[in-house]
Design a protein around this motif. Sequence first.
Motif, mmCIF file in Angstrom:
data_model
loop_
_atom_site.group_PDB
_atom_site.id
_atom_site.type_symbol
_atom_site.label_atom_id
_atom_site.label_comp_id
_atom_site.label_asym_id
_atom_site.label_seq_id
_atom_site.Cartn_x
_atom_site.Cartn_y
_atom_site.Cartn_z
ATOM 1 N N ALA A 205 11.183 40.103 34.766
ATOM 2 C CA ALA A 205 12.672 40.728 35.310
ATOM 3 C C ALA A 205 11.984 41.472 36.152
ATOM 4 C CB ALA A 205 13.449 41.155 34.130
ATOM 5 N N ALA A 206 11.008 41.919 36.260
ATOM 6 C CA ALA A 206 9.730 43.232 37.065
ATOM 7 C C ALA A 206 9.324 42.518 37.983
ATOM 8 C CB ALA A 206 9.205 43.968 36.030
ATOM 9 N N THR A 207 9.212 41.231 38.074
ATOM 10 C CA THR A 207 7.887 40.864 38.799
ATOM 11 C C THR A 207 9.536 39.736 40.275
ATOM 12 O OG1 THR A 207 6.498 40.051 37.261
ATOM 13 C CG2 THR A 207 7.212 37.946 38.626
ATOM 14 N N VAL A 208 10.325 39.590 39.522
ATOM 15 C CA VAL A 208 11.699 39.202 40.441
ATOM 16 C C VAL A 208 11.930 39.857 41.448
ATOM 17 C CG1 VAL A 208 13.909 37.908 40.398
ATOM 18 C CG2 VAL A 208 12.685 36.894 38.698
ATOM 19 N N VAL A 209 12.276 41.092 40.776
ATOM 20 C CA VAL A 209 12.983 42.355 41.444
ATOM 21 C C VAL A 209 12.279 42.812 42.500
ATOM 22 C CG1 VAL A 209 13.551 44.814 41.512
ATOM 23 C CG2 VAL A 209 14.737 43.227 39.565
ATOM 24 N N GLY A 210 10.720 43.113 42.066
ATOM 25 C CA GLY A 210 9.302 43.399 43.015
ATOM 26 C C GLY A 210 8.934 42.545 43.750
ATOM 27 N N ALA A 211 9.042 41.016 43.337
ATOM 28 C CA ALA A 211 9.050 39.928 44.766
ATOM 29 C C ALA A 211 10.006 39.801 45.171
ATOM 30 C CB ALA A 211 8.278 38.807 43.737
ATOM 31 N N SER A 212 10.985 40.263 45.430
ATOM 32 C CA SER A 212 12.210 39.756 45.953
ATOM 33 C C SER A 212 12.459 41.021 46.676
ATOM 34 C CB SER A 212 14.091 39.337 45.216
ATOM 35 O OG SER A 212 13.583 38.696 44.231
ATOM 36 N N VAL A 214 9.955 43.005 48.070
ATOM 37 C CA VAL A 214 8.800 42.818 49.184
ATOM 38 C C VAL A 214 9.041 41.414 50.241
ATOM 39 C CG1 VAL A 214 6.581 41.326 49.483
ATOM 40 C CG2 VAL A 214 6.988 43.087 47.548
ATOM 41 N N SER A 215 10.060 40.019 49.848
ATOM 42 C CA SER A 215 9.823 39.275 50.206
ATOM 43 C C SER A 215 10.945 39.525 51.275
ATOM 44 C CB SER A 215 10.364 38.093 49.072
ATOM 45 O OG SER A 215 11.771 37.561 49.370
ATOM 46 N N GLY A 216 12.638 40.534 51.159
ATOM 47 C CA GLY A 216 13.679 41.082 51.540
ATOM 48 C C GLY A 216 13.150 41.843 53.414
ATOM 49 N N PHE A 217 12.261 42.736 52.795
ATOM 50 C CA PHE A 217 11.319 43.009 53.692
ATOM 51 C C PHE A 217 10.977 42.547 54.711
ATOM 52 C CE2 PHE A 217 7.781 45.298 55.656
ATOM 53 C CZ PHE A 217 8.719 46.313 56.809
ATOM 54 N N PHE A 218 9.966 41.551 54.258
ATOM 55 C CA PHE A 218 9.366 40.818 55.148
ATOM 56 C C PHE A 218 10.208 39.879 55.940
ATOM 57 C CE2 PHE A 218 5.423 42.151 52.981
ATOM 58 C CZ PHE A 218 4.915 42.261 54.518
ATOM 59 N N ALA A 219 11.119 39.085 55.640
ATOM 60 C CA ALA A 219 12.311 38.370 55.842
ATOM 61 C C ALA A 219 13.558 39.252 56.771
ATOM 62 C CB ALA A 219 13.143 37.951 54.865
ATOM 63 N N SER A 220 13.119 40.881 56.748
ATOM 64 C CA SER A 220 13.916 40.828 57.677
ATOM 65 C C SER A 220 13.273 41.452 58.933
ATOM 66 C CB SER A 220 14.600 42.745 56.891
ATOM 67 O OG SER A 220 15.654 42.400 55.907
ATOM 68 N N ALA A 221 12.019 41.448 59.247
ATOM 69 C CA ALA A 221 11.174 42.283 59.700
ATOM 70 C C ALA A 221 11.025 41.078 60.798
ATOM 71 C CB ALA A 221 9.990 42.071 59.316
ATOM 72 N N CYS A 222 11.031 39.435 59.747
ATOM 73 C CA CYS A 222 10.862 38.901 60.905
ATOM 74 C C CYS A 222 11.884 37.815 61.962
ATOM 75 C CB CYS A 222 10.512 37.095 60.225
ATOM 76 S SG CYS A 222 8.581 37.412 59.016
ATOM 77 N N SER A 223 12.816 38.258 61.184
ATOM 78 C CA SER A 223 14.443 37.745 61.487
ATOM 79 C C SER A 223 15.117 38.329 62.574
ATOM 80 C CB SER A 223 15.186 37.309 60.623
ATOM 81 O OG SER A 223 16.019 37.752 59.361
ATOM 82 N N LEU A 224 14.924 40.211 62.485
ATOM 83 C CA LEU A 224 16.119 40.647 63.404
ATOM 84 C C LEU A 224 15.595 41.218 64.616
ATOM 85 C CD1 LEU A 224 18.106 43.192 62.910
ATOM 86 C CD2 LEU A 224 16.638 44.789 62.920
ATOM 87 N N PRO A 225 14.973 40.896 65.054
ATOM 88 C CA PRO A 225 15.513 40.221 66.226
ATOM 89 C C PRO A 225 16.363 38.845 67.130
ATOM 90 C CG PRO A 225 12.896 41.014 66.010
ATOM 91 C CD PRO A 225 13.837 40.344 64.684
ATOM 92 N N PHE A 226 15.258 38.138 66.434
ATOM 93 C CA PHE A 226 15.984 36.810 66.856
ATOM 94 C C PHE A 226 17.704 37.520 66.256
ATOM 95 C CE2 PHE A 226 12.231 35.331 65.857
ATOM 96 C CZ PHE A 226 11.649 35.336 66.859
ATOM 97 N N ASP A 227 17.552 37.844 64.990
ATOM 98 C CA ASP A 227 19.214 38.371 64.607
ATOM 99 C C ASP A 227 20.327 39.112 65.923
ATOM 100 O OD1 ASP A 227 21.328 38.138 62.394
ATOM 101 O OD2 ASP A 227 21.526 40.049 62.866
ATOM 102 N N TYR A 228 19.721 39.896 66.615
ATOM 103 C CA TYR A 228 20.790 41.029 67.115
ATOM 104 C C TYR A 228 20.913 39.949 68.647
ATOM 105 C CZ TYR A 228 20.653 44.389 70.541
ATOM 106 O OH TYR A 228 21.215 45.247 71.581
ATOM 107 N N VAL A 229 19.464 39.486 68.516
ATOM 108 C CA VAL A 229 19.634 38.375 70.479
ATOM 109 C C VAL A 229 20.840 37.120 70.129
ATOM 110 C CG1 VAL A 229 19.247 36.227 71.780
ATOM 111 C CG2 VAL A 229 17.571 38.304 71.333
#
Length: 299
Positions: A205-212, A214-229
């Motif tokens: 449970a802790a692994t899924v929450v923690g890893a998710s 972290v991955s959510g942050f990197f998904a956001s950082a990588c995709s927001l500029p493209f999402d904005y456009v």
Amino acid sequence: MGDEKKSAPSGVWPTVKPFVNGGASGMLATCVIQPIDMIKVRIQLGQGSAAQVTSTMLKNEGVAAFYKGLSAGLLRQATYTTARLGSFRILTTKAIEANDGKPLPLYQKALCGLTAGAIGATVGSPADLALIRMQADATLPAAQRRNYTNAFHALYRIVADEGVLALWKGAGPTVVRAMALNMGMLASYDQSVEFFKDSLGLGEAATVVGASTVSGFFASACSLPFDYVKTQIQKMQPDAEGKYPYTGSLDCAMKTLKAGGPLKFYTGFPVYCVRIAPHVMMTWIFLNQIQKLEKSYGL
């Protein structure tokens, strides 16, 4: 007889299963995230901060406004997430077979994520366009509102008024954004799982929450500029002379960069990150629960 009934769907179900599970988990997560997504779109459209947007929506439109476009959001998950998670599982399975059963290195997982994101975005682009337009409709002057009643009405109107190809308006940035998001999400998630589970010794449970997270942050950082456009392209309206403010994604990006600098692309990042991270987390959690339920029924 009982054994025959259990084995009968085995030829089809293993192939269909990743797609069904992916779509179901994404749709469940969307039901929870929809209000935050609505606020994110309003912020990107320049209506103020998260607190200001929330207050204005509650005062002028009521609680139901936070779920406007839910049908389009669910349709998007039923197409986009079904295709991306299903195809990702198929691609990784084939890659592992080609790798003699050994775990895939990070770059191969990233490539699978990029490909799966492109496939999912292409399939889900019409629903994504309907979602953006339904969410942005209330911000337009009364004379310019499209007044879509639901996702299917939006798709029908877009085809009737603008042609079939209009369903893929903004598909270019949508596909690029999905590729960036899935690369960031999937690659960082796998690495984080290894770190939390193997290095820190955390439970499931802790692994899924923690890893998710972290991955959510990197998904956001990588995709927001493209999402904005993508959002700017999909919601643009022609002026009195019939001219659109942007000729395409690159033109939008260059004008945005010139007008507001690089940070303009990260408008609404805190809310976007808060929306993406929980959606990623809940998608994984729902997916795990669905898989456990299927195992209990022998599926």
